[in-house]
Design a protein around this motif. Structure first.
Motif, mmCIF file in Angstrom:
data_model
loop_
_atom_site.group_PDB
_atom_site.id
_atom_site.type_symbol
_atom_site.label_atom_id
_atom_site.label_comp_id
_atom_site.label_asym_id
_atom_site.label_seq_id
_atom_site.Cartn_x
_atom_site.Cartn_y
_atom_site.Cartn_z
ATOM 1 N N SER A 229 1.237 -1.210 -0.009
ATOM 2 C CA SER A 229 0.016 0.001 -0.095
ATOM 3 C C SER A 229 0.598 1.515 0.314
ATOM 4 O O SER A 229 2.329 1.320 0.213
ATOM 5 C CB SER A 229 -0.776 0.242 1.363
ATOM 6 O OG SER A 229 -0.551 -0.270 2.675
ATOM 7 N N ALA A 238 -0.517 -3.314 -11.950
ATOM 8 C CA ALA A 238 -1.941 -3.734 -11.368
ATOM 9 C C ALA A 238 -1.694 -5.053 -12.510
ATOM 10 O O ALA A 238 -1.963 -6.039 -12.052
ATOM 11 C CB ALA A 238 -3.173 -3.681 -11.775
ATOM 12 N N ASP A 255 -2.262 -6.424 0.240
ATOM 13 C CA ASP A 255 -2.669 -5.485 0.317
ATOM 14 C C ASP A 255 -2.008 -4.225 -0.779
ATOM 15 O O ASP A 255 -0.536 -3.855 -0.671
ATOM 16 C CB ASP A 255 -1.936 -4.408 1.280
ATOM 17 C CG ASP A 255 -2.776 -3.530 2.015
ATOM 18 O OD1 ASP A 255 -3.086 -2.707 1.259
ATOM 19 O OD2 ASP A 255 -3.198 -2.833 3.070
ATOM 20 N N SER A 257 -3.750 -1.080 -1.483
ATOM 21 C CA SER A 257 -4.956 0.404 -1.158
ATOM 22 C C SER A 257 -3.346 1.305 -1.551
ATOM 23 O O SER A 257 -2.460 1.160 -1.651
ATOM 24 C CB SER A 257 -5.008 0.505 -0.008
ATOM 25 O OG SER A 257 -5.173 -0.714 0.783
ATOM 26 N N ILE A 261 -4.552 2.867 -8.846
ATOM 27 C CA ILE A 261 -5.155 2.173 -10.086
ATOM 28 C C ILE A 261 -6.682 1.568 -9.895
ATOM 29 O O ILE A 261 -7.547 2.239 -9.589
ATOM 30 C CB ILE A 261 -4.935 0.410 -8.957
ATOM 31 C CG1 ILE A 261 -3.594 -0.238 -8.969
ATOM 32 C CG2 ILE A 261 -5.440 -1.226 -9.839
ATOM 33 C CD1 ILE A 261 -3.613 -0.900 -8.476
ATOM 34 N N VAL A 266 -7.870 -3.036 -12.352
ATOM 35 C CA VAL A 266 -8.656 -3.603 -11.292
ATOM 36 C C VAL A 266 -9.448 -4.867 -12.694
ATOM 37 O O VAL A 266 -8.909 -6.003 -12.051
ATOM 38 C CB VAL A 266 -10.193 -3.304 -11.091
ATOM 39 C CG1 VAL A 266 -10.875 -4.251 -10.570
ATOM 40 C CG2 VAL A 266 -9.219 -2.128 -9.833
ATOM 41 N N LYS A 283 -7.150 -5.969 -0.385
ATOM 42 C CA LYS A 283 -7.139 -4.526 -0.150
ATOM 43 C C LYS A 283 -6.703 -3.634 -1.078
ATOM 44 O O LYS A 283 -5.743 -3.800 -1.190
ATOM 45 C CB LYS A 283 -6.148 -4.059 0.698
ATOM 46 C CG LYS A 283 -6.970 -5.036 2.481
ATOM 47 C CD LYS A 283 -6.802 -4.509 4.013
ATOM 48 C CE LYS A 283 -6.948 -4.948 4.899
ATOM 49 N NZ LYS A 283 -8.176 -5.065 6.000
ATOM 50 N N LEU A 284 -8.139 -3.260 -1.929
ATOM 51 C CA LEU A 284 -8.348 -1.687 -3.278
ATOM 52 C C LEU A 284 -8.007 -0.950 -1.901
ATOM 53 O O LEU A 284 -8.358 0.317 -3.021
ATOM 54 C CB LEU A 284 -8.525 -2.511 -3.772
ATOM 55 C CG LEU A 284 -8.173 -3.736 -4.927
ATOM 56 C CD1 LEU A 284 -9.150 -4.174 -5.924
ATOM 57 C CD2 LEU A 284 -6.957 -2.894 -5.795
ATOM 58 N N ASN A 287 -8.199 3.574 -4.038
ATOM 59 C CA ASN A 287 -7.471 3.288 -5.771
ATOM 60 C C ASN A 287 -8.523 4.087 -5.954
ATOM 61 O O ASN A 287 -9.910 3.873 -5.953
ATOM 62 C CB ASN A 287 -7.155 2.546 -5.997
ATOM 63 C CG ASN A 287 -6.104 1.176 -6.101
ATOM 64 O OD1 ASN A 287 -4.732 1.467 -5.673
ATOM 65 N ND2 ASN A 287 -6.022 0.984 -5.213
ATOM 66 N N ILE A 314 -13.167 -2.304 -1.191
ATOM 67 C CA ILE A 314 -12.741 -1.590 -1.633
ATOM 68 C C ILE A 314 -14.168 -0.583 -1.114
ATOM 69 O O ILE A 314 -15.056 0.282 -1.615
ATOM 70 C CB ILE A 314 -14.031 -1.991 -3.141
ATOM 71 C CG1 ILE A 314 -14.977 -2.817 -3.098
ATOM 72 C CG2 ILE A 314 -12.594 -2.883 -3.654
ATOM 73 C CD1 ILE A 314 -15.751 -2.905 -4.368
#
Length: 435
Positions: A229, A238, A255, A257, A261, A266, A283-284, A287, A314
């Motif tokens: 992150s 990504a 992670d 985050s 991205i 994604v 964990k995103l 973004n 998210i």
């Protein structure tokens, strides 16, 4: 030394040879305030010993810890503290009133291998790397966060860890690694067969470093937890991560985050999730993705009957009720799954209130009606009948049981209250939970 005379904050620089023994009252120890008789006796014993009486204390600690501390003392130019050496393996020690000074504190921090926020820089990285390459220590947890390590330090540390397989947990967050550092980390991950948890958050990895790091991850077989992150992977990074997820079946927690991205990135991660059989937490958060990206994520889980995914974060994404319907269909196949999003567009206040009805009240009502205890209810969810169970198994059992009607939000609240921070829910924590 007169007790009113202030201690020097640190000792003078020492020559390369071992310094002559000095009385601890005159260097690194001052008398503590009287409290209880035991403390007075202990202080008297400490003041009667020199800070270089090392030979008689070797049996109290491992060779690796001793050597690391002594080398750190040479690096920082301070006299080793005999009290610290004798108590290295204790779970607690009181170093108040030892006149350590900044450099003495840094030397002890290195020996404890929790040297976060000490600005060790390149020379500190060199000392730690040389120590790790000897492979003589039983240390398994290395905390090196916030030490102003740059790419040169990454090269030294990664060289050491390419052959040291004893370190299981490594924290290199809040440093200054950039893309060259990403190359060194990737090369290390391709060779290392011991590391299980790696924190690289709050560094400066961008696309070239991200791709190089992922090249190592693709063939790594032991790393389970990875925090990337607060870096700059972007969509190209990504894409590389999506390929990692397609090939790597050891990662359990990832992670990414705040890595810039978007939905395009994604979608590449989602392609990897369609075949991945190990990842449980993704964990995103933070973004710049929208609901379209969120839909691609959950549909990838639906397409993968072997997915182990338990949690997708998210929580900055606004979703629709249509998304919730899709999610319900995914959870019917994967009841262990929980997706944390920001909120639902146009969600009525009545539905929101239903979501947040205290689940413990519902469970207490069921228990009273059937003349059982709340603990009996929870233990009935566990096939083993014991007091703990994995979070994912608990979520799945709560969703599938038909005794108390609860939704994912209410189950999440239960987990929050019963989670013992080790990936398990612990029913013994029920005594702290009020209906």
């Amino acid at each position: 030394m007169d007790n009113d005379e202030p201690l020097e904050p640190e000792t003078q620089d020492e020559p390369e040879t071992e310094p002559a023994p000095q009385n601890s009252d005159e260097t690194l120890y001052c008398e503590a305030e009287a409290s209880v008789a035991v403390d007075k006796d202990k202080a008297a014993r400490e003041s009667s010993e020199t800070d270089l009486e090392i030979e008689d204390t070797e049996k109290f600690f491992t060779t690796g810890q001793r050597e690391l501390y002594l080398e750190a003392c040479k690096l920082m130019g301070v006299v080793p503290v005999s009290y610290f050496l004798r108590n290295m393996e204790e779970s607690y020690m009181n170093l108040n009133h030892h006149g350590l000074g900044p450099n003495g504190t840094k030397a002890i921090a290195i020996a404890l291998v929790n040297v976060s926020n000490n600005d060790l820089g390149l020379e500190g990285a060199r000392i730690i790397s040389e120590f790790l390459q000897r492979n003589i220590s039983s240390l398994w947890n290395l905390q090196l966060s916030g030490n102003n390590f740059r790419d040169e330090s990454a090269e030294l540390l990664c060289q050491a860890l390419s052959s040291n397989y004893q370190i299981k947990t490594l924290d290199l967050s809040h440093n200054q690694f950039s893309d060259k550092g990403g190359e060194y980390v990737g090369q290390m991950l391709a060779l290392n067969i011991g590391l299980q948890s790696l924190d690289l958050s709050w560094n400066h990895f961008h696309v070239p470093g991200a791709v190089a790091l992922c090249n190592g991850l693709r063939v790594n077989t032991t790393l389970q937890k990875l925090d990337l992150s607060m870096n700059g992977f972007g969509n190209e990074g990504a894409t590389a991560l999506g390929e990692v997820l397609r090939l790597n079946n050891s990662l359990v927690y990832l992670d990414i985050s705040c890595n810039d991205i978007t939905n395009d990135g994604v979608s590449k991660i989602s392609k990897g999730l369609e075949v991945n059989e190990s990842l449980k937490v993704l964990k995103l958060f933070l973004n710049p993705m929208s609901m379209d990206g969120a839909v691609s994520l959950i549909l990838s889980i639906k397409r993968n009957p072997k997915s182990k995914m338990e949690e997708i974060d998210i929580s900055n994404v606004l979703v629709s009720e249509q998304f919730l319907k899709i999610l319900d269909g995914v959870c019917a196949i994967h009841p262990q799954l929980d997706v944390m999003y920001k909120s639902v567009q146009g969600f009525s206040a009545k539905k929101a209130l239903l979501q947040w009805t205290n689940p413990m009240k519902l469970i207490q009502g069921y228990a009273d009606q059937h003349k059982i205890t709340v603990l009996d209810f929870f233990k009935s969810l566990n096939p083993k009948g014991v007091m703990t169970m994995p979070v994912g198994d608990f979520r799945k059992a709560m969703i599938q049981q038909d005794k108390v009607p609860v939704n994912l939000h209410q189950v999440r609240e239960l987990i929050r209250k019963l989670d013992d921070k080790t990936g398990m829910v612990n029913f013994s924590l029920l005594k702290t939970v009020k209906p």
